[in-house]
Design a protein around this motif. Structure first.
Motif, PDB file in Angstrom:
ATOM      1  N   HIS A  25       0.432  -1.416  -0.019  1.00  0.00           N
ATOM      2  CA  HIS A  25       0.366   0.014  -0.274  1.00  0.00           C
ATOM      3  C   HIS A  25       1.162   1.658  -0.245  1.00  0.00           C
ATOM      4  CE1 HIS A  25      -3.498  -1.968   0.396  1.00  0.00           C
ATOM      5  NE2 HIS A  25      -3.260  -2.775   1.603  1.00  0.00           N
ATOM      6  N   VAL A  61       2.749 -13.801  -3.559  1.00  0.00           N
ATOM      7  CA  VAL A  61       2.317 -12.956  -2.902  1.00  0.00           C
ATOM      8  C   VAL A  61       3.334 -11.817  -2.406  1.00  0.00           C
ATOM      9  CG1 VAL A  61       0.220 -14.582  -2.911  1.00  0.00           C
ATOM     10  CG2 VAL A  61       1.582 -15.100  -0.842  1.00  0.00           C
ATOM     11  N   SER A  89       2.421  -7.952  -0.494  1.00  0.00           N
ATOM     12  CA  SER A  89       1.373  -7.171  -1.571  1.00  0.00           C
ATOM     13  C   SER A  89       0.349  -6.914  -1.450  1.00  0.00           C
ATOM     14  CB  SER A  89       1.167  -8.502  -2.573  1.00  0.00           C
ATOM     15  OG  SER A  89       0.538  -8.262  -4.244  1.00  0.00           O
ATOM     16  N   ALA A  90       0.146  -5.518  -1.268  1.00  0.00           N
ATOM     17  CA  ALA A  90      -1.782  -4.540  -1.060  1.00  0.00           C
ATOM     18  C   ALA A  90      -2.806  -5.260  -1.399  1.00  0.00           C
ATOM     19  CB  ALA A  90      -1.320  -3.469  -1.756  1.00  0.00           C
ATOM     20  N   ASP A  91      -2.469  -6.088  -2.275  1.00  0.00           N
ATOM     21  CA  ASP A  91      -3.951  -7.491  -2.808  1.00  0.00           C
ATOM     22  C   ASP A  91      -4.179  -8.801  -1.290  1.00  0.00           C
ATOM     23  OD1 ASP A  91      -1.944  -8.071  -4.457  1.00  0.00           O
ATOM     24  OD2 ASP A  91      -3.464  -8.187  -5.779  1.00  0.00           O
ATOM     25  N   HIS A  92      -2.710  -8.611  -0.806  1.00  0.00           N
ATOM     26  CA  HIS A  92      -2.798  -9.764  -0.532  1.00  0.00           C
ATOM     27  C   HIS A  92      -2.528  -9.586   0.919  1.00  0.00           C
ATOM     28  CE1 HIS A  92      -2.727 -13.266  -3.948  1.00  0.00           C
ATOM     29  NE2 HIS A  92      -1.800 -12.382  -4.665  1.00  0.00           N
ATOM     30  N   GLN A  93      -2.710  -8.666   1.297  1.00  0.00           N
ATOM     31  CA  GLN A  93      -2.457  -8.683   2.800  1.00  0.00           C
ATOM     32  C   GLN A  93      -4.081  -9.132   4.028  1.00  0.00           C
ATOM     33  OE1 GLN A  93      -0.980  -5.062   3.805  1.00  0.00           O
ATOM     34  NE2 GLN A  93       0.928  -4.906   2.198  1.00  0.00           N
ATOM     35  N   LYS A  95      -4.221 -11.861   4.763  1.00  0.00           N
ATOM     36  CA  LYS A  95      -4.502 -13.428   4.844  1.00  0.00           C
ATOM     37  C   LYS A  95      -4.180 -14.214   5.721  1.00  0.00           C
ATOM     38  CE  LYS A  95      -6.251 -11.906   0.361  1.00  0.00           C
ATOM     39  NZ  LYS A  95      -6.214 -11.692  -0.995  1.00  0.00           N
TER      40      LYS A  95
END
Length: 158
Positions: A25, A61, A89-93, A95
């Motif tokens: 991010h 990721v 990666s921002a879209d995998h935080q 998780k």
């Protein structure tokens, strides 16, 4: 995390572009260096650096790099191992990949005979300190440059 199991893999010619494409991010960019800088440091520091892609299924990721048996602040008598860099990666935080990566690095340090896992972080609003403290790290009161130093005691493997 997805239904497959995350794993750490070496950075190779096959995954290099995907590893370098890991983006945080925007507000996190002041807290951790980009992957490309980490890979340059891994090249410069050679066997002291342990860079790995965090992979789930076929997808990169994140990225994690450990330091192994590093002479702390240049002192050859004070050798430490720990977490050097963690980029999810921002879209995998959110998780569980960060928690997984820290655990995997802890296992690598334990395998190498270490009993403590060190980490440093930049303090600040929305920074990584709550994440590390939530994993059980405690601050040592030391600074490495401008970064706080944390340590996690590693119990022996069962």
């Amino acid at each position: 995390m997805t239904s497959s199991s995350p794993r750490l893999t070496p950075v190779t010619t096959d995954n290099f572009d995907a590893v370098c494409a890991v983006r945080l991010h925007a507000y996190q960019e002041d807290f951790v260096s980009p992957v490309l800088k980490s890979l340059a440091e891994a090249y410069v520091y050679g066997p002291l650096a342990w860079p790995r892609a965090i992979v789930d299924g076929d997808e990169v990721v994140g990225f994690v790099m450990a330091f192994l048996d590093f002479p702390w602040d240049g002192n050859p008598a004070d050798r430490r191992s720990g977490l050097w860099r963690l980029n999810i990666s921002a879209d995998h935080q959110g998780k569980g990949y960060g928690r997984f990566a820290v655990g995997a690095v802890a296992e690598e340090v334990r395998r190498a005979g270490g009993s403590r896992l060190y980490v440093t972080w930049h303090a600040g609003e929305r920074g990584p300190e709550p994440f590390y403290l939530g994993l059980g790290f405690r601050t040592t009161g030391e600074l490495s440059g401008t970064q706080r130093v944390g340590v996690l005691d590693l119990p022996p493997s069962a």
